[in-house]
Design a protein around this motif. Structure first.
Motif, PDB file in Angstrom:
ATOM      1  N   SER A 110      -9.183  -0.007  -6.236  1.00  0.00           N
ATOM      2  CA  SER A 110      -9.172  -0.185  -4.780  1.00  0.00           C
ATOM      3  C   SER A 110     -10.543   0.068  -4.170  1.00  0.00           C
ATOM      4  O   SER A 110     -10.895  -0.496  -3.144  1.00  0.00           O
ATOM      5  CB  SER A 110      -8.170   0.767  -4.138  1.00  0.00           C
ATOM      6  OG  SER A 110      -8.590   2.110  -4.338  1.00  0.00           O
ATOM      7  N   ASP A 164      -7.012  -3.797   5.654  1.00  0.00           N
ATOM      8  CA  ASP A 164      -7.019  -4.370   4.319  1.00  0.00           C
ATOM      9  C   ASP A 164      -6.914  -5.894   4.470  1.00  0.00           C
ATOM     10  O   ASP A 164      -6.077  -6.375   5.244  1.00  0.00           O
ATOM     11  CB  ASP A 164      -5.778  -3.824   3.595  1.00  0.00           C
ATOM     12  CG  ASP A 164      -5.900  -3.897   2.097  1.00  0.00           C
ATOM     13  OD1 ASP A 164      -6.985  -4.237   1.617  1.00  0.00           O
ATOM     14  OD2 ASP A 164      -4.898  -3.619   1.419  1.00  0.00           O
ATOM     15  N   SER A 211     -15.669  -2.274  -0.698  1.00  0.00           N
ATOM     16  CA  SER A 211     -14.972  -1.001  -0.509  1.00  0.00           C
ATOM     17  C   SER A 211     -15.950   0.137  -0.252  1.00  0.00           C
ATOM     18  O   SER A 211     -17.157   0.001  -0.471  1.00  0.00           O
ATOM     19  CB  SER A 211     -14.150  -0.695  -1.762  1.00  0.00           C
ATOM     20  OG  SER A 211     -15.027  -0.612  -2.868  1.00  0.00           O
ATOM     21  N   ARG A 235       0.808  -1.207   0.000  1.00  0.00           N
ATOM     22  CA  ARG A 235       0.000   0.000   0.000  1.00  0.00           C
ATOM     23  C   ARG A 235       0.850   1.269   0.000  1.00  0.00           C
ATOM     24  O   ARG A 235       0.336   2.354  -0.270  1.00  0.00           O
ATOM     25  CB  ARG A 235      -0.908   0.007   1.230  1.00  0.00           C
ATOM     26  CG  ARG A 235      -1.900  -1.143   1.245  1.00  0.00           C
ATOM     27  CD  ARG A 235      -2.653  -1.156   2.547  1.00  0.00           C
ATOM     28  NE  ARG A 235      -3.339   0.111   2.753  1.00  0.00           N
ATOM     29  CZ  ARG A 235      -4.561   0.378   2.328  1.00  0.00           C
ATOM     30  NH1 ARG A 235      -5.217  -0.529   1.667  1.00  0.00           N
ATOM     31  NH2 ARG A 235      -5.126   1.536   2.555  1.00  0.00           N
ATOM     32  N   SER A 272      -3.303   2.602  -2.719  1.00  0.00           N
ATOM     33  CA  SER A 272      -4.659   3.090  -2.516  1.00  0.00           C
ATOM     34  C   SER A 272      -4.528   4.459  -1.847  1.00  0.00           C
ATOM     35  O   SER A 272      -4.037   4.569  -0.724  1.00  0.00           O
ATOM     36  CB  SER A 272      -5.337   2.047  -1.646  1.00  0.00           C
ATOM     37  OG  SER A 272      -6.440   2.535  -1.019  1.00  0.00           O
TER      38      SER A 272
END
Ligand code: G6P
Length: 613
Positions: A354, A197, A383, A27, A609
């Motif tokens: 993402s 995540d 998400s 990330r 992201s």
């Protein structure tokens, strides 16, 4: 960007947290840290730079315990340093907090706390949380009440995890605008997890729940409690994890990016198989808009960032040409602030692999504020963008770990193409025969991608040349204008070579001034209506002694003869050509970066992201 992992249970805590943090590395981050509770004692370990530094420090510090939280930080408030790394504590160091997002009213809270005698040691916005909690706790209320009071005082986007010596059998959490997942392991093991995540808790978690904005609570070994801001309990419905461990491992590949480039064949096949029935009818099961609504759409605005916007630029052409729908495509970061004029018949499409990109999410909010419907193309059904859209289209690309997006991009293109054909049927915008011809072409894509992936030598030869170059230009027209943008983006993201993409027709209006023997042009010139025009661009480069790298349809002798290097792609109709032409460009960027010794999967300063503005 920042990542959170938390664990309470019998497993070796330092290794669970370290494994989790490593899975969050993709990330993007610049420091890391963990806090653990051993019996009733809190200990912290933090380090600047890569997780390996934290690991080294842990060897000498040897932290262990029964509950802990870990964090990877991507600097926003204050430089990357050990002092700014999370977890942050109160001055008595008996509680520790990790946080993703931004506390917008942190200065106000900080000044108030300073006036009450609190001393801050970092430059972060996060540090207000432990001090504010400390202040609330000292009112002699329960830790739970203090946590809730604190949540009510902070504004902004956040995901928080907190441990305290006061209640060492719990890890507290809260979410507002930044993702947070809770999980349980095997039924026989008394353990619970927190993560920002999913990859952070695969493979040890078996079931998860994605919590919503405004929810908070705590996990214990055998218990998960969730509340809303009114302090009412929320039902905890755990679901089995769909992603396998294999999907988040590199397997036989040296990098995730290469693995993901190679996965494109099977992903496109899966999309085609799922979206087309035996009569070549297009199916979007998850699309909740009915045909009546879809037929009334008069205009589309696509908003996205980075690679997803490049897909959106091609999506714009698909919607205009195939569905005859007026379509704009814009950067989410511009769309959200430009107060676009849009009537009630406008559909806003968000695209995001993402599903968490802050600007795209804000663009969605902007659309909703104007009472416009939002359809999002996302690769993560759980998400924030998915949850807040009126309807979604699932990209089905599987988890993408390499920061530079590859398989999500081609999944976006195929999904936009199919959606445009779907809309064309609803709008009677195209004769059936033409539609079936395009569908039959689409079905040939997986095999054609495979053919490109089989022939690496010309690509590696180009990368070997590019590795010593400082500047490059990418040129393409119509369907491949965005391919030029995407090829340039890939190269600069991972190899740090300057690359700019231009529409071929704009070349003469400025970029041509850059051409010299040292500045090569990568020209995307597949077979099709615009080929001849793009050849003019090639000749303009050639006349100025610029080196030419071309992406051509197989056996295009004319372009081969003008080019210094070329990569051939199999024959395909022009609208689908961007799905093939981008494959060599992804590989060129990949090998150039590898030959330059760059960290391909974790390029500097980038985040997979981008959850802050
Ligand atoms: C970041 C990533 C890019 C990505 C962009 C949009 O900048 O580094 O690879 O294209 O975000 O991300 P999204 O998840 O919204 O597609």
């Amino acid at each position: 960007m920042c990542g959170i992992v938390g664990y309470i249970g019998p497993k070796a805590l330092d290794s669970v947290l370290l494994v989790g943090l490593k899975k969050l590395e993709y990330r993007g981050y610049d420091s890391a840290g963990i806090a653990v509770l051993n019996k009733d004692e809190l200990s912290i370990c933090k380090a600047k730079g890569k997780i390996i530094n934290l690991e080294e420090q842990l060897k000498s510090q040897g932290l262990n315990g029964h509950a802990g939280i870990g964090h990877t930080r991507w600097a926003t408030h204050g430089e990357p340093s050990t002092k700014n790394a999370h977890p942050h504590t109160n001055s008595d160091a008996n509680l520790a907090v990790v946080h993703n997002g931004i506390i917008e009213n942190y200065l106000e809270i900080k000044n108030d706390l300073i006036s009450k005698g609190y001393v801050f040691v970092s430059d972060t916005d996060t540090e207000v949380i432990p001090h504010l909690l400390d202040y609330e706790i000292k009112k002699n209320i329960s830790l739970q009440d203090a946590f809730l009071n604190c949540l009510k005082k902070i504004d902004g986007k956040f995901a928080i995890a907190m441990i305290s010596e006061k209640e060492s059998n719990k890890i507290f959490f809260a979410r507002n605008g930044a993702p947070l997942i809770l999980g349980k392991g095997k039924k026989s093991i008394p353990e619970s997890f927190i993560a920002s995540d999913l990859p952070a808790i695969i493979p040890i978690a078996r079931e998860v729940i994605y919590i919503n904005d405004g929810e908070w609570g705590y996990i214990e070994n055998n218990k998960i409690e969730i509340f809303n801001l009114q302090n009412s309990p929320i039902e905890v419905k755990l679901e089995p994890i769909e992603i396998t461990e294999e999907e988040i491992e590199k397997g036989k590949y040296p990098h995730f990016m290469l693995k993901e480039i190679y996965e494109q064949t099977s992903i496109l096949q899966k999309i085609i198989d799922t979206r087309l029935d035996s009569d070549n009818r297009i199916i979007f099961e998850e699309l909740t808009f009915d045909n009546e609504y879809l037929s009334r759409i008069g205009r589309v605005i696509i908003q996205a960032c980075g690679t997803s916007l490049n897909a959106g630029l091609i999506g714009k052409l698909y919607l205009e040409i195939l569905s005859k729908l007026t379509t704009d495509a814009d950067f989410s970061s511009e769309f959200r602030y430009r107060n676009p004029v849009a009537g009630g018949d406008t559909l806003v499409i968000g695209i995001s692999q993402s599903g968490e990109t802050a600007d795209t999410l804000a663009g969605l909010h902007e659309a909703k504020a104007k009472f416009l419907k939002v359809l999002s193309f996302v690769n993560n059904k759980n998400s924030s963008i998915s949850r807040e859209s009126d309807s979604i289209i699932d990209l089905m690309a599987g988890p993408e770990i390499g920061v530079a997006s590859t398989k999500a991009y081609t999944a976006e293109l195929v999904s936009l193409f199919l959606f445009s054909l779907y809309m064309s049927s609803i709008r009677w915008a195209m004769p059936k025969e033409e539609k079936f011809k395009l569908i039959n072409e689409l079905k040939t894509l997986p095999e054609k991608i495979e053919q490109i992936l089989q022939k690496l030598e010309p690509i590696q030869e180009i990368a070997n040349y590019l590795k010593n170059v400082s500047n490059t230009l990418y040129l393409g027209r119509t369907f491949n204008y965005a391919t030029a943008l995407e090829g340039a983006l890939k190269l600069k993201e991972i190899s740090y070579i300057h690359a700019s993409g231009y529409a071929g027709g704009e070349f003469k209006h400025g970029p041509i001034a850059l051409i010299s023997e040292e500045v090569p042009s990568i020209v995307i010139v597949p077979e099709g209506e615009i080929r001849k025009k793009t050849i003019s661009n090639l000749l303009e480069v050639k006349a100025r002694k610029g080196k030419i790298i071309s992406i051509i349809t197989e056996n295009d002798k004319e372009v081969k003869d003008i080019s210094d290097f070329y990569v051939e792609i199999p024959k395909i109709c022009e609208p689908l050509s961007p799905i093939l032409t981008v494959i060599p460009l992804q590989l060129i960027a990949y090998y150039t970066a590898v030959y330059r010794g760059c960290d391909v999967d974790k390029p500097r300063n980038l985040a997979k992201s981008v959850t802050v503005e």
